[in-house]
Design a protein around this motif. Structure first.
Motif, mmCIF file in Angstrom:
data_model
loop_
_atom_site.group_PDB
_atom_site.id
_atom_site.type_symbol
_atom_site.label_atom_id
_atom_site.label_comp_id
_atom_site.label_asym_id
_atom_site.label_seq_id
_atom_site.Cartn_x
_atom_site.Cartn_y
_atom_site.Cartn_z
ATOM 1 N N ARG A 27 0.411 -1.550 -0.195
ATOM 2 C CA ARG A 27 -0.134 0.094 0.269
ATOM 3 C C ARG A 27 1.010 1.287 0.010
ATOM 4 O O ARG A 27 1.991 1.054 0.699
ATOM 5 C CB ARG A 27 -1.042 -0.274 0.750
ATOM 6 N N ALA A 28 0.621 1.952 -1.435
ATOM 7 C CA ALA A 28 1.173 2.938 -0.844
ATOM 8 C C ALA A 28 0.627 4.473 -0.665
ATOM 9 O O ALA A 28 -0.894 4.994 -1.574
ATOM 10 C CB ALA A 28 1.460 3.263 -1.912
ATOM 11 N N ASP A 30 -3.453 5.615 -0.369
ATOM 12 C CA ASP A 30 -4.756 4.842 -0.451
ATOM 13 C C ASP A 30 -4.748 4.461 -2.062
ATOM 14 O O ASP A 30 -5.897 4.282 -2.430
ATOM 15 C CB ASP A 30 -5.778 5.691 -0.241
ATOM 16 N N THR A 31 -3.657 4.059 -2.005
ATOM 17 C CA THR A 31 -3.497 3.474 -3.459
ATOM 18 C C THR A 31 -2.593 1.774 -3.128
ATOM 19 O O THR A 31 -2.142 1.536 -2.953
ATOM 20 C CB THR A 31 -2.461 4.293 -4.703
ATOM 21 N N ILE A 32 -2.948 1.091 -4.040
ATOM 22 C CA ILE A 32 -2.284 -0.156 -3.846
ATOM 23 C C ILE A 32 -2.581 -0.874 -5.265
ATOM 24 O O ILE A 32 -3.656 -0.185 -5.843
ATOM 25 C CB ILE A 32 -3.451 -1.427 -3.267
ATOM 26 N N ALA A 33 -1.053 -1.285 -6.100
ATOM 27 C CA ALA A 33 -1.801 -2.199 -7.385
ATOM 28 C C ALA A 33 -2.041 -3.452 -7.213
ATOM 29 O O ALA A 33 -1.449 -3.896 -6.251
ATOM 30 C CB ALA A 33 -0.355 -1.543 -8.575
ATOM 31 N N VAL A 34 -2.617 -3.967 -7.721
ATOM 32 C CA VAL A 34 -2.755 -5.240 -8.419
ATOM 33 C C VAL A 34 -2.929 -4.800 -9.428
ATOM 34 O O VAL A 34 -3.518 -4.655 -10.871
ATOM 35 C CB VAL A 34 -4.314 -5.061 -7.676
ATOM 36 N N VAL A 35 -2.157 -6.768 -10.646
ATOM 37 C CA VAL A 35 -1.511 -7.023 -11.526
ATOM 38 C C VAL A 35 -2.985 -8.713 -11.207
ATOM 39 O O VAL A 35 -2.829 -9.294 -10.947
ATOM 40 C CB VAL A 35 -0.207 -7.557 -11.645
ATOM 41 N N LEU A 36 -4.084 -8.316 -12.585
ATOM 42 C CA LEU A 36 -4.165 -9.134 -12.754
ATOM 43 C C LEU A 36 -4.683 -9.904 -14.108
ATOM 44 O O LEU A 36 -4.222 -9.388 -15.134
ATOM 45 C CB LEU A 36 -6.213 -8.459 -12.964
ATOM 46 N N LYS A 37 -4.907 -11.425 -14.190
ATOM 47 C CA LYS A 37 -5.022 -11.954 -15.769
ATOM 48 C C LYS A 37 -6.380 -12.234 -15.992
ATOM 49 O O LYS A 37 -7.179 -12.186 -15.211
ATOM 50 C CB LYS A 37 -4.050 -12.867 -15.094
ATOM 51 N N CYS A 38 -6.325 -11.662 -17.452
ATOM 52 C CA CYS A 38 -7.926 -12.445 -17.450
ATOM 53 C C CYS A 38 -7.924 -12.956 -19.247
ATOM 54 O O CYS A 38 -7.545 -12.493 -20.322
ATOM 55 C CB CYS A 38 -9.215 -11.443 -17.752
#
Length: 147
Positions: A27-28, A30-38
């Motif tokens: 967490r940075a 109020d932001t968080i990076a999520v890598v998603l695969k579809c």
């Protein structure tokens, strides 16, 4: 990581894509990076890069009931008291999720000795949307008339 979640991108009009979580950053603020695969692909999905997303990890289907309304009857069965006209009825519930000040619950199914569903008893005891649930009261019992 490794879990499948339903992801919506409300700003792009994309709803309920099943995606696997590949990685999550720390967490940075109020932001968080999520890598998603579809595995689905179209023009709108291929244009996604850095977007605001709504991630649904799990959903529950049932009635939301205040914790204040939960009680136990004389047999130790968990449920709620409802008011139908002036008569109090005890409605047993199956709690499927506990929230901060509420539960998500479903109606209880009753069975006969042979394992078949007792439809009359189940229907009579079923809690339904818009039942008038009693959240505070003393000396409540099934069938009591409130006057």
């Amino acid at each position: 990581t490794g879990y499948y979640v339903d992801v919506s991108f409300p700003d792009k009009g994309i709803n309920n894509l099943s995606m696997s979580v590949q990685s999550v950053s720390s967490r940075a603020g109020d932001t968080i990076a999520v890598v998603l695969k579809c595995t689905s692909m179209n023009k709108e999905i291929s244009a996604l890069r850095k977007e605001r997303a709504q991630i649904t990890v799990k959903t529950y289907t049932g009635l939301r009931i205040s914790n204040e309304a939960l009680t136990m009857d004389e047999n130790g069965t968990e449920g709620v008291y409802t008011l139908n006209g002036k008569r109090v009825s005890f409605k047993p519930v199956n709690i499927i999720h506990y929230g901060d000040n509420y539960v998500i619950a479903t109606a209880v199914t009753f069975y006969n000795d042979d394992g078949s569903v007792d439809y009359k008893k189940t229907a009579d005891a079923e809690i339904k949307a818009f039942d008038q649930v009693i959240t505070k009261g003393r000396n409540l019992s099934d069938g009591k008339v409130i006057g």
